[in-house]
Design a protein around this motif. Structure first.
Motif, short mmCIF file in Angstrom:
data_model
loop_
_atom_site.label_atom_id
_atom_site.label_comp_id
_atom_site.label_asym_id
_atom_site.label_seq_id
_atom_site.Cartn_x
_atom_site.Cartn_y
_atom_site.Cartn_z
N GLY A 8 0.82 -1.20 0.00
CA GLY A 8 0.00 0.00 0.00
C GLY A 8 0.85 1.25 0.00
N ASN A 9 0.21 2.39 -0.05
CA ASN A 9 0.94 3.66 -0.08
C ASN A 9 1.64 3.96 1.23
OD1 ASN A 9 0.40 4.88 -2.79
ND2 ASN A 9 -1.72 4.57 -2.14
N THR A 10 1.11 3.44 2.32
CA THR A 10 1.70 3.70 3.63
C THR A 10 2.56 2.54 4.12
OG1 THR A 10 -0.18 5.10 4.25
CG2 THR A 10 1.21 4.29 6.04
N ASP A 11 2.05 1.33 4.01
CA ASP A 11 2.75 0.15 4.52
C ASP A 11 2.73 -0.99 3.52
OD1 ASP A 11 3.41 1.17 7.10
OD2 ASP A 11 1.37 0.74 7.79
N VAL A 12 3.73 -1.86 3.65
CA VAL A 12 3.70 -3.18 3.03
C VAL A 12 3.26 -4.15 4.12
CG1 VAL A 12 5.02 -5.01 1.91
CG2 VAL A 12 5.57 -2.61 1.44
N VAL A 13 2.15 -4.85 3.88
CA VAL A 13 1.62 -5.78 4.87
C VAL A 13 1.73 -7.19 4.31
CG1 VAL A 13 -0.35 -6.42 6.30
CG2 VAL A 13 0.03 -4.02 5.70
N VAL A 14 2.31 -8.09 5.09
CA VAL A 14 2.49 -9.48 4.68
C VAL A 14 1.78 -10.37 5.70
CG1 VAL A 14 4.13 -11.30 4.12
CG2 VAL A 14 4.72 -8.90 3.68
N GLY A 15 0.89 -11.21 5.21
CA GLY A 15 0.16 -12.12 6.09
C GLY A 15 0.52 -13.56 5.80
N PHE A 16 0.62 -14.37 6.84
CA PHE A 16 0.94 -15.79 6.73
C PHE A 16 -0.30 -16.59 7.17
CE2 PHE A 16 4.78 -13.43 7.21
CZ PHE A 16 5.71 -14.06 6.39
N TYR A 17 -0.86 -17.36 6.24
CA TYR A 17 -2.12 -18.05 6.47
C TYR A 17 -1.92 -19.56 6.55
CZ TYR A 17 -6.99 -19.47 5.90
OH TYR A 17 -8.24 -20.02 6.08
N ASP A 18 -2.39 -20.15 7.65
CA ASP A 18 -2.41 -21.60 7.82
C ASP A 18 -3.67 -21.92 8.62
OD1 ASP A 18 -1.93 -24.26 8.03
OD2 ASP A 18 -0.16 -24.09 9.33
N GLN A 19 -4.77 -22.10 7.91
CA GLN A 19 -6.11 -22.26 8.50
C GLN A 19 -6.66 -20.95 9.05
OE1 GLN A 19 -7.52 -25.20 7.93
NE2 GLN A 19 -5.55 -25.86 7.09
N GLU A 20 -5.78 -20.02 9.37
CA GLU A 20 -6.15 -18.68 9.82
C GLU A 20 -4.93 -17.77 9.62
OE1 GLU A 20 -7.04 -18.68 13.96
OE2 GLU A 20 -5.13 -19.58 14.54
N TRP A 21 -5.16 -16.46 9.75
CA TRP A 21 -4.04 -15.52 9.63
C TRP A 21 -3.29 -15.51 10.95
CZ3 TRP A 21 -2.71 -14.28 4.97
CH2 TRP A 21 -3.68 -14.28 3.96
N LYS A 22 -2.11 -16.12 10.95
CA LYS A 22 -1.37 -16.33 12.20
C LYS A 22 -0.29 -15.29 12.45
CE LYS A 22 -2.11 -21.30 12.65
NZ LYS A 22 -1.46 -22.63 12.80
N HIS A 23 0.32 -14.80 11.40
CA HIS A 23 1.43 -13.85 11.56
C HIS A 23 1.24 -12.71 10.56
CE1 HIS A 23 3.47 -17.09 13.76
NE2 HIS A 23 3.15 -17.88 12.75
N ILE A 24 1.36 -11.48 11.04
CA ILE A 24 1.22 -10.31 10.18
C ILE A 24 2.48 -9.45 10.32
CG2 ILE A 24 -0.12 -8.27 9.60
CD1 ILE A 24 -1.66 -10.85 9.14
N PHE A 25 3.17 -9.26 9.19
CA PHE A 25 4.38 -8.44 9.15
C PHE A 25 4.05 -7.12 8.46
CE2 PHE A 25 8.10 -7.26 6.40
CZ PHE A 25 8.96 -6.86 7.42
N ARG A 26 4.48 -6.03 9.06
CA ARG A 26 4.18 -4.71 8.51
C ARG A 26 5.45 -3.87 8.51
NH1 ARG A 26 -0.73 -1.85 8.20
NH2 ARG A 26 -1.71 -3.61 9.27
N VAL A 27 5.70 -3.21 7.37
CA VAL A 27 6.88 -2.36 7.24
C VAL A 27 6.48 -1.16 6.38
CG1 VAL A 27 7.72 -3.58 5.20
CG2 VAL A 27 9.34 -2.35 6.64
N PRO A 28 7.02 0.03 6.64
CA PRO A 28 6.66 1.21 5.84
C PRO A 28 6.99 1.03 4.37
CG PRO A 28 7.77 1.87 7.86
CD PRO A 28 7.90 0.39 7.78
N SER A 29 6.13 1.54 3.51
CA SER A 29 6.39 1.55 2.06
C SER A 29 7.36 2.70 1.78
CB SER A 29 5.08 1.76 1.29
OG SER A 29 4.18 0.70 1.53
N ASN A 30 8.60 2.33 1.57
CA ASN A 30 9.65 3.34 1.41
C ASN A 30 10.44 3.05 0.15
OD1 ASN A 30 11.79 5.11 1.60
ND2 ASN A 30 12.29 4.62 3.72
N LEU A 31 10.26 3.87 -0.86
CA LEU A 31 10.94 3.66 -2.14
C LEU A 31 12.45 3.84 -2.04
CD1 LEU A 31 8.43 5.46 -4.53
CD2 LEU A 31 8.86 3.00 -4.38
N GLU A 32 12.91 4.47 -0.98
CA GLU A 32 14.35 4.69 -0.82
C GLU A 32 15.02 3.56 -0.05
OE1 GLU A 32 14.96 8.51 0.89
OE2 GLU A 32 14.09 9.59 -0.81
N MET A 33 14.23 2.64 0.52
CA MET A 33 14.79 1.54 1.27
C MET A 33 15.31 0.46 0.31
SD MET A 33 13.05 -0.85 4.24
CE MET A 33 12.38 0.59 5.10
#
Length: 253
Positions: A8-33
């Motif tokens: 997204g414009n603010t964050d990159v969100v990554v979800g890990f699904y195994d029968q349910e959403w168990k882990h959510i990783f979030r990091v700022p959307s930064n084109l300079e990173m």
């Protein structure tokens, strides 16, 4: 395990699904990173959360930041040897989304619509409180009737404080009254309470235009801040976009 990536414009969100959403990783959307920094942060998260990466079976990605897409794809190429499905206009053409142009429709909005219809199996309105405040309507066939987009509340606040002299940054809190006694209270009243009124108005108008009694679902990280609106929603799901991406992926098998 399924991995869903929402750039997204603010964050990159990554979800890990195994029968349910168990882990959510979030990091700022930064084109300079650099790619290496994204990869390091992801590896640290996987280690801390003890995520079993070898069990990953499929990966799906949505992006509204095209310049960041190849960076994130390169990161996940280190973890996954299979094809990463990128939800774009060409892919969305394979779904029955109605008359809306799949090349103009944001893949995140498509995911919201698909995820919501999969859950309710009836007409619905999705209110997404993100960088933009979006309203997506779906009929009882799962087709997208239309979308309305407004600046997100955080976007509005930043725009006002950065373009107006002597205005401070404002806490994202709903004031108890609309008559502010100082600058912060006045801004909170105008913006936060103003958004409450806008959301209610938009949902009512969409219901009238749809001519149905749709379910109303809220998503986006800021949805829980707007407590005065909670009675408007049949359900609130901060992981709706990720779930919609997973459903899209399964539909295309």
């Amino acid at each position: 395990m399924t991995i869903a990536i929402d750039i997204g414009n603010t964050d990159v969100v990554v979800g890990f699904y195994d029968q349910e959403w168990k882990h959510i990783f979030r990091v700022p959307s930064n084109l300079e990173m650099e790619t290496a920094e994204y990869e390091k942060r992801l590896r640290d998260f996987l280690l801390e959360e003890n995520v079993p990466v070898p069990t990953v079976r499929q990966v799906v990605l949505s992006s509204v930041v095209p310049d960041l897409t190849p960076v994130i794809l390169e990161v996940f190429d280190q973890f996954y040897e299979g094809e990463i499905k990128v939800v774009d206009g060409e892919l969305l053409q394979q779904l029955s989304l109605g008359n809306i142009d799949p090349y103009e429709l944001g893949s995140d909005l498509a995911a919201n619509a698909v995820g919501t219809f999969d859950r309710f199996q009836q007409s619905a309105i999705v209110v997404d409180f993100g960088t933009a405040l979006t309203f997506t309507s779906v009929n009882d066939k799962g087709e997208i009737l239309g979308v309305a987009i407004a600046p997100g509340v955080r976007t509005a606040m930043k725009s006002l404080s950065s373009n107006t002299a002597r205005l401070p940054e404002i806490p994202l809190e709903i004031p108890s009254k609309v008559l502010g006694n100082n600058t912060v209270e006045a801004l909170q009243a105008g913006i936060m309470q103003g958004y409450v009124g806008m959301v209610r108005h938009m949902v009512e108008q969409m219901k009238l235009e749809m001519g149905e009694t749709p379910k109303v679902i809220a998503t986006g990280g800021l949805s829980f801040i707007f407590e005065p609106l909670h009675d408007l929603f049949d359900e609130m799901d901060v992981n709706l976009t990720l779930e919609g991406l997973r459903v899209i992926l399964n539909k295309l098998k």
